[in-house]
Write a protein that holds these residues in place. Structure first.
Motif, PDB file in Angstrom:
ATOM      1  N   HIS A 363       0.991  -1.253  -0.451  1.00 37.73           N
ATOM      2  CA  HIS A 363      -0.133   0.123  -0.388  1.00 37.73           C
ATOM      3  C   HIS A 363       0.590   1.755   0.047  1.00 37.73           C
ATOM      4  O   HIS A 363       2.112   1.654   0.137  1.00 37.73           O
ATOM      5  CB  HIS A 363      -1.323  -0.152   0.919  1.00 37.73           C
ATOM      6  N   SER A 388      -8.353   5.681  -9.805  1.00 41.59           N
ATOM      7  CA  SER A 388      -9.253   5.171  -8.720  1.00 41.59           C
ATOM      8  C   SER A 388     -10.713   5.263  -9.894  1.00 41.59           C
ATOM      9  O   SER A 388     -11.212   4.668  -9.389  1.00 41.59           O
ATOM     10  CB  SER A 388      -9.140   6.640  -8.059  1.00 41.59           C
ATOM     11  N   GLY A 391     -11.311   2.241 -10.859  1.00 43.74           N
ATOM     12  CA  GLY A 391     -11.321   0.933 -10.211  1.00 43.74           C
ATOM     13  C   GLY A 391     -10.029   0.163 -10.061  1.00 43.74           C
ATOM     14  O   GLY A 391     -10.246  -1.012  -9.634  1.00 43.74           O
ATOM     15  N   GLN A 394      -8.139   1.343  -4.820  1.00 41.65           N
ATOM     16  CA  GLN A 394      -8.769   1.286  -3.888  1.00 41.65           C
ATOM     17  C   GLN A 394      -8.041   2.698  -2.989  1.00 41.65           C
ATOM     18  O   GLN A 394      -7.050   1.993  -2.268  1.00 41.65           O
ATOM     19  CB  GLN A 394      -9.241   0.328  -3.886  1.00 41.65           C
ATOM     20  N   ILE A 396      -7.546   2.178   0.824  1.00 42.70           N
ATOM     21  CA  ILE A 396      -7.951   1.282   2.151  1.00 42.70           C
ATOM     22  C   ILE A 396      -7.429   1.485   3.424  1.00 42.70           C
ATOM     23  O   ILE A 396      -7.797   0.598   4.170  1.00 42.70           O
ATOM     24  CB  ILE A 396      -6.750  -0.467   1.721  1.00 42.70           C
ATOM     25  N   TYR A 411      -3.346   4.076  -0.154  1.00 40.83           N
ATOM     26  CA  TYR A 411      -4.201   3.232  -1.679  1.00 40.83           C
ATOM     27  C   TYR A 411      -3.463   1.851  -1.890  1.00 40.83           C
ATOM     28  O   TYR A 411      -2.344   1.659  -1.470  1.00 40.83           O
ATOM     29  CB  TYR A 411      -3.620   4.180  -2.705  1.00 40.83           C
ATOM     30  N   ASN A 414      -5.040  -2.185  -7.689  1.00 38.61           N
ATOM     31  CA  ASN A 414      -6.340  -3.249  -7.746  1.00 38.61           C
ATOM     32  C   ASN A 414      -6.132  -3.582  -9.531  1.00 38.61           C
ATOM     33  O   ASN A 414      -7.056  -3.741  -9.764  1.00 38.61           O
ATOM     34  CB  ASN A 414      -7.496  -2.882  -7.606  1.00 38.61           C
TER      35      ASN A 414
END
Length: 419
Positions: A363, A388, A391, A394, A396, A411, A414
């Motif tokens: 992250h 973002s 998608g 994301q 977190i 972040y 993904n």
């Protein structure tokens, strides 16, 4: 910090792994399920950031070997050993009351069966065992061969039970109405496999954080500007030793993530540049190895080249004349589709994927990304927003700052990073 392990296998293997996951401390598992072991290669290309990969057996490992050998993270598979075979045969004898000579078995290495029987002085003749190791060596594996092996023996009346190590074979034999049993996956073997993956992942990360020192011999102001760009690319600090010799300080992970194209930009056709990097458990050791590597570069006939001397005195090079495995440029078509949808340049997206591969925490904040890309915080935030919105990134959580101000968003990327 937990070690993140990607587990790839059949539904049954994933369920078995989940049942023992809490017995291995400080790990986090991501699961990728296949129907056929050949699908392991496709799943490897869909991996989210992780520290290691744990495959269900030899088949998915060999089907994806050419690809996973290029990854920067360790890849393992659950090995069939004497414990696996002994557990399976004991279950057949105790629960099914079937004689050994009335059982057919497929597995990676037939010698394991012989080892088990020999250890307990059991002679079972004939023993119906199919070894598929030689199929893999010659790239001749055919799922139907394993099914036909058991089916033929059943139709001839030579067996009462089939034991298979391939879940897809189990499903097909069950569909044909042939008594079949899956090869046992002893809990101890699964735990040992996860522990091994965790141990090797931690070792890999410790290696990546190992001290690295570089020495670069240059002879002009023009080369000095290239040196500064090169130092930025590997996140190194630069120390001027004299007018023509500079030292760089970074980590082994920074060097191993280096693409040969970046190194090539340091060299010119008209001016000679020699580069030597050294790894070590201390800056002193790395410094000594770097000087030795530089001496090899200065003596090399190619003139413009780089050598690396590891802490174990392994000499690597000359680069870039020897191709490196790691790449910063990603030409996979899926990358372009994602970039097009997010309205982000493929080059920037490729850099973000490289950033995700190098981030051991999995992250990041916008400040982390800005620092890595050498751009402003505002530019990094714009890139994050574009991804973002579709998608691909994301939020977190939040990270509290040490100074006054609002918490910074955390972040997670993904999208698959091992195209």
């Amino acid at each position: 910090m937990n070690t993140k392990i990607a587990v790839i296998g059949s539904a049954e293997f994933i369920d078995s792994t989940k049942s023992v996951a809490d017995q291995v401390a400080d790990i986090e598992l991501d699961f990728y399920m296949y129907q056929q072991p050949q699908e392991a290669l496709k799943l490897l290309k869909q991996l989210m950031p992780c520290d290691a990969v744990f495959l269900s057996g030899a088949l998915p490992y060999y089907f994806s070997k050419d690809y996973h050998e290029q990854l920067r993270i360790p890849v393992f598979y659950l090995v069939q050993d004497e414990m696996t075979i002994a557990s399976s045969l004991l279950a057949a004898l105790y629960h099914k009351k079937i004689l050994l000579e009335r059982i057919s078995i497929d597995l990676f290495d037939a010698a394991i069966v012989s080892n088990v029987l020999t250890a307990v002085d059991i002679e079972a003749t004939p023993m119906h065992v199919m070894d598929y190791e030689h199929f893999l060596r010659k790239d001749l594996y055919d799922f139907n061969q394993l099914v036909s092996f058991h089916q033929s023996l059943w139709e001839k009346g030579e067996i009462d039970l089939a034991i298979t190590s391939v879940h897809a074979v189990y499903n097909q034999l069950h569909h044909l109405g042939i008594p079949v049993m899956r090869m046992a996956d002893p809990k101890t073997a699964l735990i040992r496999g996860l522990e091994n993956a965790k141990e090797k992942a931690e070792y890999k990360k410790s290696k990546a954080s190992q001290a690295a020192v570089g020495y670069i011999s240059i002879h002009s102001v023009h080369q000095r500007k290239k040196l500064e760009s090169f130092a930025h690319a590997i996140h190194a600090t630069v120390q001027e030793i004299n007018d023509s010799l500079f030292a760089l300080y970074c980590t082994r992970g920074d060097i191993e993530a280096l693409n040969s194209d970046v190194l090539q930009q340091l060299f010119t056709e008209t001016e000679e540049t020699a580069v030597g990097f050294g790894y070590g458990v201390s800056i002193k050791d790395a410094n000594k190895n770097a000087m030795i590597a530089l001496s090899f570069a200065e003596k090399d006939q190619e003139k413009d080249c780089c050598y690396i001397l590891t802490e174990s005195k392994e000499l690597l090079g000359p680069f870039p004349h020897k191709k490196m495995q790691q790449k910063l440029v990603n030409t996979h078509p899926d990358l372009y589709l994602i970039a097009q949808k997010a309205k982000l340049s493929p080059a920037n997206l490729s850099k973000m994927i490289e950033f995700a591969k190098n981030e051991q925490m999995h992250h990041f904040t916008s400040a982390d990304l800005a620092d890595y890309l050498q751009v402003t915080r505002r530019s990094a935030e714009r890139m994050i927003k574009k991804l973002s919105d579709h998608g691909y990134i994301q939020i977190i959580g939040e990270e509290m700052t040490y100074q006054q101000g609002r918490p910074r968003a955390l972040y997670k990327l993904n999208i698959p990073i091992y195209f």
